[in-house]
Design a protein around this motif. Structure first.
Motif, PDB file in Angstrom:
ATOM      1  N   ARG A  21       0.978  -1.207   0.104  1.00 44.66           N
ATOM      2  CA  ARG A  21      -0.119   0.158  -0.161  1.00 44.66           C
ATOM      3  C   ARG A  21       0.821   1.181  -0.127  1.00 44.66           C
ATOM      4  O   ARG A  21       0.481   2.540  -0.292  1.00 44.66           O
ATOM      5  CB  ARG A  21      -1.026   0.051   1.381  1.00 44.66           C
ATOM      6  CG  ARG A  21      -1.978  -1.091   1.200  1.00 44.66           C
ATOM      7  CD  ARG A  21      -2.828  -1.263   2.420  1.00 44.66           C
ATOM      8  NE  ARG A  21      -2.779  -0.024   3.110  1.00 44.66           N
ATOM      9  CZ  ARG A  21      -3.464   0.046   4.488  1.00 44.66           C
ATOM     10  NH1 ARG A  21      -3.293  -0.928   5.121  1.00 44.66           N
ATOM     11  NH2 ARG A  21      -3.599   1.150   4.975  1.00 44.66           N
ATOM     12  N   SER A  37       1.526   1.504 -10.434  1.00 42.53           N
ATOM     13  CA  SER A  37       0.249   1.512  -9.578  1.00 42.53           C
ATOM     14  C   SER A  37      -0.731   0.650 -10.067  1.00 42.53           C
ATOM     15  O   SER A  37      -1.111   0.923 -11.303  1.00 42.53           O
ATOM     16  CB  SER A  37      -0.244   3.066  -9.426  1.00 42.53           C
ATOM     17  OG  SER A  37      -1.191   3.261  -8.709  1.00 42.53           O
ATOM     18  N   ILE A  40      -7.629   1.818  -9.046  1.00 41.78           N
ATOM     19  CA  ILE A  40      -9.021   1.494  -8.737  1.00 41.78           C
ATOM     20  C   ILE A  40      -9.761   0.742 -10.070  1.00 41.78           C
ATOM     21  O   ILE A  40      -9.195   1.276 -11.365  1.00 41.78           O
ATOM     22  CB  ILE A  40      -9.589   2.719  -8.181  1.00 41.78           C
ATOM     23  CG1 ILE A  40      -9.880   3.773  -9.202  1.00 41.78           C
ATOM     24  CG2 ILE A  40      -9.130   3.110  -7.157  1.00 41.78           C
ATOM     25  CD1 ILE A  40     -10.890   4.820  -8.832  1.00 41.78           C
ATOM     26  N   ALA A  46     -15.994  -2.250 -12.151  1.00 44.19           N
ATOM     27  CA  ALA A  46     -16.565  -2.310 -10.541  1.00 44.19           C
ATOM     28  C   ALA A  46     -18.143  -2.916 -10.725  1.00 44.19           C
ATOM     29  O   ALA A  46     -18.260  -3.601 -10.024  1.00 44.19           O
ATOM     30  CB  ALA A  46     -16.392  -1.157 -10.180  1.00 44.19           C
ATOM     31  N   CYS A  74     -18.510   2.270  -3.518  1.00 41.21           N
ATOM     32  CA  CYS A  74     -17.274   1.401  -3.116  1.00 41.21           C
ATOM     33  C   CYS A  74     -16.003   2.229  -3.662  1.00 41.21           C
ATOM     34  O   CYS A  74     -15.006   1.525  -3.331  1.00 41.21           O
ATOM     35  CB  CYS A  74     -17.397   0.060  -3.732  1.00 41.21           C
ATOM     36  SG  CYS A  74     -18.798  -0.890  -2.905  1.00 41.21           S
ATOM     37  N   GLY A  75     -16.093   3.073  -4.486  1.00 40.34           N
ATOM     38  CA  GLY A  75     -14.932   3.821  -4.983  1.00 40.34           C
ATOM     39  C   GLY A  75     -13.985   3.058  -5.901  1.00 40.34           C
ATOM     40  O   GLY A  75     -12.811   3.160  -5.948  1.00 40.34           O
ATOM     41  N   LEU A  77     -12.671   0.184  -5.243  1.00 39.86           N
ATOM     42  CA  LEU A  77     -11.909  -0.601  -4.405  1.00 39.86           C
ATOM     43  C   LEU A  77     -12.310  -2.192  -4.415  1.00 39.86           C
ATOM     44  O   LEU A  77     -13.501  -2.076  -3.913  1.00 39.86           O
ATOM     45  CB  LEU A  77     -11.699  -0.013  -3.015  1.00 39.86           C
ATOM     46  CG  LEU A  77     -11.047   1.276  -3.085  1.00 39.86           C
ATOM     47  CD1 LEU A  77     -11.210   2.096  -1.751  1.00 39.86           C
ATOM     48  CD2 LEU A  77      -9.530   1.439  -3.482  1.00 39.86           C
ATOM     49  N   ALA A  80     -13.929  -3.271  -0.899  1.00 42.86           N
ATOM     50  CA  ALA A  80     -15.015  -2.808  -0.445  1.00 42.86           C
ATOM     51  C   ALA A  80     -16.333  -3.168  -1.291  1.00 42.86           C
ATOM     52  O   ALA A  80     -17.362  -3.589  -0.829  1.00 42.86           O
ATOM     53  CB  ALA A  80     -14.810  -1.189  -0.704  1.00 42.86           C
ATOM     54  N   PRO A 115      -9.156   5.001   2.101  1.00 38.45           N
ATOM     55  CA  PRO A 115      -9.905   5.993   1.161  1.00 38.45           C
ATOM     56  C   PRO A 115     -11.464   5.836   2.221  1.00 38.45           C
ATOM     57  O   PRO A 115     -11.876   4.780   2.760  1.00 38.45           O
ATOM     58  CB  PRO A 115     -10.226   5.077   0.107  1.00 38.45           C
ATOM     59  CG  PRO A 115      -9.110   4.400  -0.258  1.00 38.45           C
ATOM     60  CD  PRO A 115      -8.613   4.029   1.202  1.00 38.45           C
ATOM     61  N   LEU A 118     -14.015   3.328   1.199  1.00 31.72           N
ATOM     62  CA  LEU A 118     -13.738   2.061   2.034  1.00 31.72           C
ATOM     63  C   LEU A 118     -14.285   2.024   3.144  1.00 31.72           C
ATOM     64  O   LEU A 118     -14.987   1.112   3.938  1.00 31.72           O
ATOM     65  CB  LEU A 118     -12.357   1.624   1.943  1.00 31.72           C
ATOM     66  CG  LEU A 118     -12.122   0.480   2.657  1.00 31.72           C
ATOM     67  CD1 LEU A 118     -12.454  -0.695   2.002  1.00 31.72           C
ATOM     68  CD2 LEU A 118     -10.359   0.186   2.756  1.00 31.72           C
ATOM     69  N   HIS A 201      -8.226  -8.605   6.143  1.00 30.30           N
ATOM     70  CA  HIS A 201      -7.458  -7.616   5.094  1.00 30.30           C
ATOM     71  C   HIS A 201      -6.956  -6.529   5.662  1.00 30.30           C
ATOM     72  O   HIS A 201      -7.417  -5.903   6.482  1.00 30.30           O
ATOM     73  CB  HIS A 201      -8.298  -7.261   3.796  1.00 30.30           C
ATOM     74  CG  HIS A 201      -7.729  -6.528   2.609  1.00 30.30           C
ATOM     75  ND1 HIS A 201      -7.278  -5.287   2.644  1.00 30.30           N
ATOM     76  CD2 HIS A 201      -7.436  -7.032   1.412  1.00 30.30           C
ATOM     77  CE1 HIS A 201      -6.873  -4.878   1.561  1.00 30.30           C
ATOM     78  NE2 HIS A 201      -7.018  -5.869   0.846  1.00 30.30           N
ATOM     79  N   LEU A 203      -6.902  -3.065   4.852  1.00 30.53           N
ATOM     80  CA  LEU A 203      -7.602  -2.046   5.035  1.00 30.53           C
ATOM     81  C   LEU A 203      -8.683  -2.313   5.900  1.00 30.53           C
ATOM     82  O   LEU A 203      -9.373  -1.461   6.674  1.00 30.53           O
ATOM     83  CB  LEU A 203      -8.122  -1.672   3.558  1.00 30.53           C
ATOM     84  CG  LEU A 203      -7.026  -1.205   2.678  1.00 30.53           C
ATOM     85  CD1 LEU A 203      -7.536  -1.281   1.212  1.00 30.53           C
ATOM     86  CD2 LEU A 203      -6.525  -0.065   2.988  1.00 30.53           C
TER      87      LEU A 203
END
Length: 577
Positions: A21, A37, A40, A46, A74-75, A77, A80, A115, A118, A201, A203
């Motif tokens: 991360r 990187s 997302i 998604a 959920c952005g 992610l 999430a 985030p 999340l 996890h 996060l």
């Protein structure tokens, strides 16, 4: 022989993928040559992933607009999306509407790099857990860190009284297994590398600790955290849990004034930090105390003041005189695993409410006074793997005598046992193991250095029995025969003067629950089973079979009419000469 990751120009064929991360971990700490990187997920990716988890029903009726908005929250992610979609799967439309309303509320995170999308999705999943028991278990799992042992979680849950109305370790274990399975189904927990452990996890763990820390109820310090000084006294008064896992703390104060504290854990990789005699003096409500890797040669006397303490774990600690533990009259769980104790003090017999005693890996333990076990009438689980083996023979009692196996007969509540009995002759003839639900029991002396008495490798099985017999199975104590019938994992070594290991009258009784069978060093063994025409077909779900050091073995069965088979194929096992 060199072990590790090959480096240098001559090792260009080796490519290793690292994930983190934090980019600095890769570039600076790991000296990665290239980094990129992982962004997302796009909206389309998604949504496809969300539908895969939640099911295609999300596109039916009036649900799609709401479901799409929920997925957006959920952005992009994956963790999430997985958590939220799992929670909403097969839920009615009003549950989706409520979820969207909750997700639209402003949220905050106490952790850098987590985030907001999340945080909101994980908090929503947390809020929807079916009971306070689930919520407290989830937060407790987060505090325990990666790849935590279910075994340890059980000691915490029992000590904290997490499940109201349940007053035995056995029932607590069953309930906790159910709750953990629910958390895994909700994707808040995941499986680990062993069925004895669980994981979370990174996060999700960060969000969980953020939730637990609200209102200053939990004070948690991890190795990566910067710790300058202890907070002021008013903040400490609100703490209910303190978790210091390998924290960068060089000194503890003389005492902590934490009247609401119910759980204190401190794990160290060195033994430099000392605990003052009065450190626990103002923690009168403490229920769980977990210390690992500590030097307690000067045992803090204030521990004896913890009248409400129910779980005490002193793991891998340097100990001296621990007789004052006898003052902890409400103690239910005591673990001295990996400690250096040479004698279990008589005062342990005063812990009449004790339900769990763990002496695993106490390799220096040579003395347990006669009568200690007899007094622990509520004991449900006794763990002595790789530990005490100086059991006294029945009838040999003196002031300096050790405990005998006869004392274990008084433990009418015992359902779990790990023990090593070097001499099978000292097992009482009327000794019964029938109440045991889980066991790892080693009996006999190993015939050679190759015989594996390793305890850790057998813990994936509920019931393991290792026998170094030097006699026929038919001459075994009836209690040991019962263990044979229930065993999932069975090792048999050094059977002397026997051509057939199991005769027809015994065949139907054994191996019905067996998953692993290991037989070795039987110079005269010709057959494992004696099979006559009137013996019914035997099926067992063996997953692993090892036969070694059996030079005269002819066949698995004494006749070749095919009455031994394994599931699921149902084919005859080793019935050809």
């Amino acid at each position: 022989m060199e072990v590790g990751i090959p480096l240098g120009e001559e090792n260009q064929v080796c490519t290793i993928l690292l994930t983190s991360r934090d980019r600095n971990v890769l570039l600076k700490d790991m000296d990665a040559k290239k980094s990129f990187s992982l962004g997302i997920l796009t909206h389309e990716e998604a949504w496809d992933f969300f539908k895969k988890i939640a099911g295609n029903d999300v596109e039916s009726h009036d649900l799609p607009p709401i479901a799409i908005e929920v997925a957006k929250r959920c952005g992009g992610l994956p963790v999430a999306i997985r958590t939220l979609a799992t929670s909403l799967k097969n839920e009615p439309p009003f549950a989706w509407e409520d979820a969207l309303q909750q997700l639209n509320r402003p949220q905050s995170s106490n952790f850098k790099g987590v985030p907001a999308a999340l945080c909101s999705s994980i908090e929503w999943s947390y809020d929807r857990l079916p009971s306070e028991e689930h919520k407290q278990t989830f937060l407790l799992c987060a505090l325990m860190g990666h790849n935590a042992l279910f075994h340890d979680l059980l000691t915490y849950a029992t000590g904290l009284g997490l499940f109201h109305g349940i007053n035995t370790v056995g029932k607590t274990r069953t309930r906790l297994l159910t709750v953990v399975s629910h958390l895994k189904a909700s994707c808040l927990l995941v499986d680990s590398y062993s069925n004895q452990r669980f994981d979370m996890h990174d996060l999700i763990c960060d969000v969980a600790i953020s939730i637990a820390s609200k209102g200053n109820h939990v004070f948690a310090v991890r190795p990566q955290d910067v710790f300058d000084e202890w907070p002021d006294g008013d903040i400490m008064k609100s703490w209910e849990m303190i978790s210091l896992q390998n924290a960068n703390i060089s000194m503890l104060p003389d005492h902590l004034k934490c009247p609401k504290l119910v759980c204190f854990e401190m794990l160290r990789e060195d033994r430099r930090v000392k605990i003052a005699a009065n450190f626990f003096k103002e923690m009168k409500n403490l229920k769980v105390l977990y210390l690992s890797g500590m030097n307690l040669s000067s045992f803090p006397s204030s521990i004896s003041l913890l009248a409400n303490l129910r779980t005490l774990c002193l793991i891998d600690c340097v100990l001296s005189d621990i007789s004052l533990l006898g003052e902890l009259k409400n103690l239910e769980i005591l673990s001295l695993q990996l400690s250096n104790i040479e004698m279990l003090p008589e005062e342990i017999g005063q812990l009449t409410k004790l339900k769990w005693l763990e002496l695993t890996d106490c390799s220096q333990l040579k003395r347990i006074p006669t009568g200690v076990f007899c007094k622990l009438s509520r004991l449900e689980e006794l763990y002595m793997a790789n530990s005490f083996k100086e059991w006294e023979a029945e009838g040999h009692s003196s002031q300096q005598s050790n405990s005998s196996l006869v004392e274990l007969k008084a433990l009418s509540c015992l359902i779990a046992l790990e023990i090593y009995i070097s001499n099978p002759k000292i097992i009482p003839k009327d000794f019964s193991f029938e109440k045991l639900q889980r066991y790892i029991i080693f009996i006999g002396e190993a015939s050679n250095s190759d015989w594996d008495w390793n305890w850790s490798r057998v813990r994936d099985y509920s019931r393991t029995l290792k026998l170094s017999l030097q006699t026929s199975i038919r001459f075994l104590n009836n209690g040991v025969k019962f263990l044979l019938k229930k065993a999932e994992n069975l090792y048999i070594d050094e059977v002397k003067g026997v051509e057939i290991l199991l005769h027809e009258s015994e065949v139907g009784d054994y191996f019905q629950q067996l998953k692993n069978l290991h037989i070795q060093n039987g110079a005269m063994i010709q057959y494992i089973f004696e099979d006559n025409d009137d013996v019914h077909q035997i099926e067992f779900q063996v997953l692993s079979l090892t036969l070694q050091g059996l030079p005269n073995l002819i066949s698995f069965c004494s006749q070749n009419k095919g009455s031994i088979s394994t599931s699921p194929q149902g084919t005859t096992l080793l019935n050809q000469k």
